[in-house]
Structure formats: structure tokens, C-alpha cells
Design an enzyme around this catalytic site. Structure first.
Site, PDB file in Angstrom:
ATOM      1  N   HIS A 177     -53.456  17.120  -6.448  1.00  0.00           N
ATOM      2  CA  HIS A 177     -53.095  16.059  -5.914  1.00  0.00           C
ATOM      3  C   HIS A 177     -54.287  15.153  -5.522  1.00  0.00           C
ATOM      4  O   HIS A 177     -54.482  13.993  -5.791  1.00  0.00           O
ATOM      5  CB  HIS A 177     -51.699  15.814  -4.869  1.00  0.00           C
ATOM      6  CG  HIS A 177     -50.629  16.156  -5.507  1.00  0.00           C
ATOM      7  ND1 HIS A 177     -50.207  17.398  -5.750  1.00  0.00           N
ATOM      8  CD2 HIS A 177     -49.378  15.228  -5.340  1.00  0.00           C
ATOM      9  CE1 HIS A 177     -48.993  17.519  -6.341  1.00  0.00           C
ATOM     10  NE2 HIS A 177     -48.360  16.188  -5.911  1.00  0.00           N
ATOM     11  N   ASP A 235      -6.203  -6.760  -5.586  1.00  0.00           N
ATOM     12  CA  ASP A 235      -6.159  -5.479  -6.285  1.00  0.00           C
ATOM     13  C   ASP A 235      -6.111  -6.015  -8.026  1.00  0.00           C
ATOM     14  O   ASP A 235      -6.618  -5.086  -8.839  1.00  0.00           O
ATOM     15  CB  ASP A 235      -4.611  -4.982  -6.198  1.00  0.00           C
ATOM     16  CG  ASP A 235      -4.733  -3.943  -4.975  1.00  0.00           C
ATOM     17  OD1 ASP A 235      -5.824  -3.727  -4.573  1.00  0.00           O
ATOM     18  OD2 ASP A 235      -3.479  -3.673  -4.716  1.00  0.00           O
ATOM     19  N   HIS A 271       2.389   3.027  -3.433  1.00  0.00           N
ATOM     20  CA  HIS A 271       1.270   4.025  -4.111  1.00  0.00           C
ATOM     21  C   HIS A 271       1.959   5.196  -3.953  1.00  0.00           C
ATOM     22  O   HIS A 271       2.004   6.126  -5.066  1.00  0.00           O
ATOM     23  CB  HIS A 271      -0.060   3.742  -3.790  1.00  0.00           C
ATOM     24  CG  HIS A 271      -0.763   2.483  -4.340  1.00  0.00           C
ATOM     25  ND1 HIS A 271      -0.763   2.567  -5.699  1.00  0.00           N
ATOM     26  CD2 HIS A 271      -1.342   1.333  -3.850  1.00  0.00           C
ATOM     27  CE1 HIS A 271      -1.419   1.329  -6.022  1.00  0.00           C
ATOM     28  NE2 HIS A 271      -1.823   0.939  -4.985  1.00  0.00           N
ATOM     29  N   GLU A 292     -10.304   1.496   3.460  1.00  0.00           N
ATOM     30  CA  GLU A 292     -10.444   1.173   1.972  1.00  0.00           C
ATOM     31  C   GLU A 292     -10.237  -0.430   1.928  1.00  0.00           C
ATOM     32  O   GLU A 292     -10.907  -1.122   1.545  1.00  0.00           O
ATOM     33  CB  GLU A 292      -9.436   1.704   1.324  1.00  0.00           C
ATOM     34  CG  GLU A 292      -9.708   1.537  -0.281  1.00  0.00           C
ATOM     35  CD  GLU A 292      -8.549   2.196  -1.193  1.00  0.00           C
ATOM     36  OE1 GLU A 292      -7.471   2.499  -0.717  1.00  0.00           O
ATOM     37  OE2 GLU A 292      -8.422   2.234  -2.221  1.00  0.00           O
ATOM     38  N   HIS A 293      -8.829  -0.811   2.231  1.00  0.00           N
ATOM     39  CA  HIS A 293      -8.501  -2.385   2.336  1.00  0.00           C
ATOM     40  C   HIS A 293      -8.376  -2.680   3.702  1.00  0.00           C
ATOM     41  O   HIS A 293      -7.740  -2.189   4.545  1.00  0.00           O
ATOM     42  CB  HIS A 293      -7.237  -2.516   1.437  1.00  0.00           C
ATOM     43  CG  HIS A 293      -7.180  -2.030   0.192  1.00  0.00           C
ATOM     44  ND1 HIS A 293      -6.728  -0.757   0.071  1.00  0.00           N
ATOM     45  CD2 HIS A 293      -7.689  -2.595  -1.062  1.00  0.00           C
ATOM     46  CE1 HIS A 293      -6.884  -0.455  -1.547  1.00  0.00           C
ATOM     47  NE2 HIS A 293      -7.368  -1.561  -2.060  1.00  0.00           N
ATOM     48  N   GLN A 323       0.882  -1.341  -0.111  1.00  0.00           N
ATOM     49  CA  GLN A 323      -0.151  -0.105  -0.092  1.00  0.00           C
ATOM     50  C   GLN A 323       0.932   1.261  -0.101  1.00  0.00           C
ATOM     51  O   GLN A 323       0.677   2.220  -0.790  1.00  0.00           O
ATOM     52  CB  GLN A 323      -0.994   0.042   1.132  1.00  0.00           C
ATOM     53  CG  GLN A 323      -2.158   0.898   1.140  1.00  0.00           C
ATOM     54  CD  GLN A 323      -2.846   0.364  -0.017  1.00  0.00           C
ATOM     55  OE1 GLN A 323      -2.964  -0.832  -0.444  1.00  0.00           O
ATOM     56  NE2 GLN A 323      -3.641   1.349  -0.823  1.00  0.00           N
TER      57      GLN A 323
END
Lengths: 436, 436
Positions: free
Chosen positions: B426, B367, B268, B333-334, B265
Site C-alpha cells: 500500500h 397506508d 391485521h 412502526e406507525h 391496526q
């Protein structure tokens, strides 16, 4: 000035006229946006103190604390007990139907699922409710108890454990039907706070008002701007534009019924849009005659007239198929197929918030009690978005369990692709799981 | 400076340190926003001419027309044929698995449904694909062919008839793996256009680039700002923050494996966040030792080191249960449950983009090729949002067909509620359907 413009798809200038008719753009008022940004920052920093100040000032109250702005469950139940029995029965009947529909929605598309592949890997998705949501309910004249049901019930059915409602009470005036609807819908806590300060309190949390994970519900320009601002910090539903109805008629529905359906959209506000498409010129003329006869009998005549003159149209089409194509280009919020064989035309209709099929299905029945949600995508956003639903109060987490055998198969693929992307740690993590 | 900070939930200052660790806010750069607004307005007004000018200027090209920026299907197929066989096989194997997973997703939650109630009213929802979507693919060094698969395949499975990809090619350099991935994923058209001008072209349409209904895919600050601007005009996916991994470990996984997962991770970018939670202090020390030993062997050492020092942490917890609660407060996220009994802990985990269960399930397998989508909610938005999926390329229309009998039952309820809201048209529309 005629009550409503008449267009024909056969006319040379139809496309130009049609585009002019459709034109609408969300006004963004820089002054409002600046003021909203200030309020949001102030509530984020000062919490309850800021919420209390703005609420007392804007709604002309003199509350001593934010806690004093909370309406208790006992007060909600008292409101429900105090309204006329017919209204109480109607609210409960509507809630029951809305709940039944959204329970079907949960069954149809809102359950966790998983499977194992041939290598024993588990793959799937876990569906869980949001922890806490906020529902914004407008106060004053445009207070709609039906909107309380339509926002709170899907959240309830999704399993959200805590539903917080905010509703402004200008001058301290509380709408008993709105409170009764909150009781019926099972709202957990209610605060009489509105505007950007209410959105800020829900998005950031204060000592008294808990932070939520998503905010839904309509509001004025300040509320809309505030929701846009906090988007990302919390989830929001769509920012709604003016309401719209499009009726495709084959000429078999009583003209009075169609006229009243067009009115029922137009009465919302001057910017609402009511459009009728039909290949039957005589029917269009009959509906126009009905409109002229019926309009003076309605209390909201002025609003309806302004809406129809400004944004309404009766459009003569070459065929029902062409009417369906025009409807697709509009992607209307409400779409009535007022025809003898609605099932024949429904498959041709690709974009709409809700499709009302057959002469008996007036939009107003769907608005209140048929079951489906009345919070629908406006301004052509039905091209890519959906009615409010149980899914708006859920989120999904992917589930992956790779077996030892699976890691051997997947490891080689992942390693090759990771090296191709220059991400060597990704590749090594996969390679470490390979047996020597 | 140590490679990664160590925290303990038992420490008095844990909450303060933890909040400092978690702090991240999306920077909004007023200069970028102003420039983006100009580009959007220019493309909206001048169409192709503006797209061509910006593209030639920013990417240092000299194309004669926007049409000349289109990559043909033959060129995509040629790229696929030209890459090494191992890469081609890996792309195709990954695509096959991603497709199989998303087909299950379509079956599980993406089908139309309807039912008839006791009065013969039909109620349901029709699920339809979007007409046309745009996929933004970054160019240059951070070009990820796997992202092409992850964005295009769910759209394809949803049944979107036209998938338009845009990818900038600075100095005319095309990434062959990205083009090959577009061929494998079944992208319909590709334009070598990027930045805010690409987002504008997709949102508004030009003579050459067709207007789409939704834009997905990651990009730089200009692209993110442009997507936020056009939201409402078209749909967009989430605006992504830095990538995150959180590992909950019971101490049974080889420390090297966990170390490499944290690296994968961190590689990145410097803002990526890698956190390990474990009740086993010895295991945390072992992972730290693995990290120090393995880090110098990695080409992206500098990025990993900056990420771990700036935003990484090894956190000693009192128990696995406490680790799960901390994970819920992060909504990562993960999320890896690197434990002997992942199924024991999974039910405790309420918020995460993807949950990777068991020691063999490295995040990198997910991934690239396990099947689930790698486009996941970041920055705690997993509290209220979901992985990219087939549902992002579909929308729903409510279906309502009220029978004559149903109109008698519903009409009274709707009439009562509509009068309560002061919407008489209505009420009248419902009353007209009542038999006399």
C-alpha cells in the site's frame, strides 16, 4: 508455478475459467455458530459477569471487572500524544479529509425534507441520527487505525451522540495507533473486549457496556457469526468477504504502478483477489514482468504470492468496453480505471464499491486519506449495496400531515382500497374523517 | 375480560407491566428452517424442475412448466380492465400519489454528487439503480394490492429496469386486484410461484426465472426464513414483525376517530399491537367507551378483540412530554400525534417508521394513498432502520480521481499510515506516484 494466471476472453474455455476464478463462498462453520450462540445467550443472561469471564479467558487477562476494561479519554489522548509526530500528523490529515467528504455526503443525501401538496397536506421524511452505535475494531496484528477513522467519522458526522468502540487486547497488548485513531475520530467510550462476547454486550447491553442501535466494523469468523445472529435486534453493516481489486487498464499507466496496486490488495490475505483487465497484450506482459521484478522486494511477499497464484488473473480483453462489461459482472469492491480518459469509461461501470479514476488514483490513496470510505461491499454485493456512509448512521421517519381538505380527497381512495382488501376498520377510519 | 388493559405511568409496577406488554420475540422454528434450507438447496441445484414440483405440490396446481406459471402483460392489463371502475380509479389515484412522493424522495436524497477539492481531486458518489429486483407478494386471503404499489413504485422511480413479481396462487386462484395493481405499478414480469421456492428462484435464478439483486416484500414464516438464508447472495428488505400503532393524544381528537385508528391496526392480526398514550384520563375513558360501542359493528371483531386483549393498552401519562419519551423507547412502526399542535411534539419524537400528524391524518390514509411508503420498520427496528424507499433500490459507488498534484499531498499521508499498519505494498503504491 507461474505467479499469476493469464486468461483471454477470446479463449473457448474463458467462461469456465472465469467462473472458477470467481468462485468463493462464505464458509459457515457449524461449530463456530454453535459456540457463538452459547456465548450470546450467556451474555444476554449474565451480562457483565459473562463478558468478564470470556474476556479474561480468551484474551488471557485478569481484569477484576468490565469497568476495569474501559480505556479512559485521558488514555486515548495520551496515546495520541505519544506516537511519532509524523503518524499523528498523518492520522489528523486523513481524519480531516474523511470528515470533509462525509460532511458533503450529509449535505447531498442526508437531510430532512418535506413539501405541501395542492390540498395542503404535508409530506416528507425526517432524517435523524442513531442514538448510540458500536464499532468493532479487530485486535492483534490485523489492527487498522484507518478503520477506526472510517467507521467512527461517518457516525460522528451523522450526529450520533454516543460512539462505543470495542477492541480486543490479547495478553493486554494495546495498539497505540488504534487508540490514537479513536482519539482523533472522537470515539466516546472504548472497552477492551472482543469476539462474540463484545458483539453480545453491544447488542443486549450489560450493566457496564450500554446497548447500541447498530454495530459496524470487521472481525473474525466469531464476530461475523455473532453479528449475523444479533441482526434485527440491532442493525449491522455488511458481513465482509475477502478484499478485491479489479483494474481496467488501457495501457497508458506505468506497469510498475499497476503491479503495485495489484499487490496492495493481495497483501491483505491469501484469499484476496487481484484482477487486471486490458485489451493491450503487451501491457499485460509488461505488468507481469513488473510483478516478478517487484515482488521479492516486499516484506509480505509470501501472502501476495499465495493470493495471486490462488485467485489473481491478468485477463486479455477484446476491448475496453468488454473489460467494463466483465467488471460489471464481477461488481468489484475496488475498481481502478487506469486509463488516459477515465471519464469515458466511468459511465459504463454500473457496479463497484469505489471507482478509482486515472493513473494517479492508486487504491491505497483511497484506503487512507482521499476522503471516501474504505469500508466497501465485497463478494459481488456491490450489485445491491453501498460503501459505509453517513446514511448508515441515520434513519428516516416518514412525515404525513393530512389537512381537513386532504382527508376528503384521500378518504374516498383509502376507503375503496381498504374494502377491496377486506380491512373494514381501515376503511371506517378514513370514512370518519369525511364531512357528512 | 376487559377489552384493553389500562396502565398509568404513575403506578409503581408500570415499568414491569410495560415491559411485559412490549415483549415479543421472533420465533425461529427449527423445523421450518430445516425444510427451507432443503428447498433452497434443491432449487439451487435443479432449478426450474424443483420450482415446478414444489409449486404444483404446495399450491395444488398441475402446471407443465415454470414458463406456464408466468402471467403475461396482456393478462395483467385484462385484470385492470375487468375490475370495477371505482377500484381502478382508486388504484390509479393511489399509484399517482405514491409515485409523486417517491419522485421527491429521489430528488431529495437519491442523486449522484461530486466536487473537486483545492488540489483538483474529484470526490463524490455515483448513485445507480439495481439491475433487477424481485417482489414477493403473498397470495390467498392476506393479498394486499396496496403492497404491490408500495414495493414496485419505489423500484420503478429508482430506475430499476426489470421488476419481477412472484405471487402464489393456491388452487390456481388469482387475485384480480393484485394483478391490476401489478399493471398499474409497472411490474415487468409476474410468476405465480410462492414460498421458499420463489425466494430461491429469485436469489439463484433458474432457466426461466431470472436471478435478481434484491428481494423485497412480506411473506409467511417460510418466506421470511428463506429471505434470511439468501441474504448476502442478494439484498433483502427487513424481516417484518407484527404491525404496530402508537397514538399520542392530547384529548382534542374525537374519541371515535382514535378508537377506529387503534382498531385498524388490531384488525391485521392477533399479534398486532395498538397503544394509546394520553395525559387526559377522561379522554382515555372516552376512547375506551368508543371502542366498546364500535367494536361489535366490525366484521373483523374477533381478530381485533384478540389483538387488543393480548397486546393493546391505554396508558395514562403525566404529560405529553412523557408520552413522547415512552414512544421513543418503543420506536413504533406507525406513530400518530393526534393533537392540536402536532408540530410542537414532532421534534421530540426521535424513532418511528412513520409519523402521522394531526387529527385528520389517520394511519389508513397513509397506508393507501397519502404517498409515503407503508412498508415500515417494526419491532423497535425504527431505532436503526427506515421506511422502504427509492434508496432501497439504488446503490452507491464512491468516485475518486486524484490529480497529479493531489497524489503528492495524499501520497505522504497514505505512506505513513500504511507503514504504520505494516502494509508496505500500500505504501509503495502511494510512493510510486510521488515525483522524484
Amino acid at each position: 508455478m507461474t505467479l499469476i494466471r493469464q486468461l483471454s476472453t477470446a479463449a473457448a474455455d474463458f467462461q469456465t475459467e472465469f467462473e472458477r476464478l470467481r468462485h468463493w463462498s462464505a464458509e459457515t462453520d457449524a461449530a463456530i455458530e454453535g459456540r457463538v450462540a452459547e456465548i450470546l445467550a450467556d451474555v444476554q443472561q449474565r451480562g457483565d459477569a459473562a463478558v468478564l469471564e470470556y474476556t479474561n479467558r480468551f484474551d488471557r487477562l485478569s481484569a477484576a471487572s468490565v469497568a476495569a476494561l474501559e480505556i479512559t479519554q485521558a488514555e486515548l489522548q495520551a496515546a495520541l500524544a505519544a506516537i511519532p509526530a509524523a503518524q499523528r500528523d498523518a492520522l489528523q490529515a486523513a481524519a480531516k479529509r474523511v470528515r470533509a467528504y462525509h460532511e458533503r455526503q450529509l449535505e447531498a443525501s442526508g437531510r430532512s425534507w418535506s413539501y405541501r401538496d395542492e390540498d395542503g397536506n404535508l409530506l416528507g421524511q425526517k432524517v435523524t441520527p442513531l442514538d448510540r452505535v458500536g464499532i468493532y475494531v479487530p485486535g492483534g496484528k490485523a489492527a487498522y487505525p484507518s478503520s477506526v477513522l472510517m467507521n467512527a467519522i461517518p457516525a460522528h458526522v451523522a450526529g450520533v451522540p454516543e460512539i462505543i468502540m470495542v477492541v480486543p487486547t490479547p495478553d493486554g497488548v494495546r495498539n497505540p495507533l488504534v487508540l490514537a485513531a479513536a482519539a482523533v475520530a472522537g470515539v466516546h467510550r472504548v472497552f477492551t473486549v472482543g469476539g462474540a462476547q463484545a458483539v453480545a454486550a453491544l447488542a443486549y447491553g450489560t450493566a457496564t457496556i450500554p446497548r447500541v442501535d447498530k454495530i459496524t466494523g470487521p472481525g473474525n469468523a466469531y464476530v461475523a457469526s455473532a453479528k449475523k445472529h444479533v441482526f434485527g435486534q440491532v442493525g449491522i453493516d455488511m458481513i465482509a468477504g475477502p478484499s478485491e481489486i479489479l483494474v481496467i487498464a488501457d495501457g497508458t499507466t506505468p506497469p510498475d504502478w499497476v503491479a503495485m496496486d495489484l499487490f496492495s490488495q493481495a497483501e491483505h490475505d491469501e484469499l484476496a483477489q487481484s484482477i487486471l483487465l486490458s485489451p493491450d497484450a503487451d501491457f499485460l506482459a509488461a505488468v507481469q514482468a513488473s510483478m516478478e521484478r517487484l515482488l521479492p522486494t516486499l516484506p509480505r511477499e509470501a501472502v501476495i504470492r499465495a493470493s495471486l497464484q490462488g485467485r489473481g488473473a491478468l485477463i486479455h480483453t477484446r476491448s475496453m468496453e468488454e473489460a467494463c462489461e466483465i467488471s460489471n459482472s464481477i461488481a468489484p469492491e475496488h475498481l481502478e480505471i487506469s486509463a488516459a480518459e477515465p471519464a469515458r469509461w466511468e459511465p459504463l461501470l454500473r457496479h463497484a464499491g469505489a471507482i478509482f479514476m486515472g493513473a494517479y488514483t492508486s487504491e491505497s490513496l483511497g484506503d487512507y486519506c482521499a476522503g471516501p470510505n474504505h469500508v466497501l461491499p465485497t463478494a459481488s454485493t456491490a450489485r445491491f449495496s453501498s460503501p459505509l456512509g453517513v446514511y448508515d448512521f441515520q434513519k428516516r421517519s416518514s412525515l404525513i400531515e393530512v389537512s381537513e381538505q386532504g382527508a376528503q380527497v384521500l378518504g374516498g381512495i383509502a376507503s375503496t382500497l381498504a374494502h377491496g382488501e377486506g380491512l373494514q376498520a381501515h376503511a371506517r377510519a378514513a370514512e370518519l374523517r369525511l364531512k357528512g
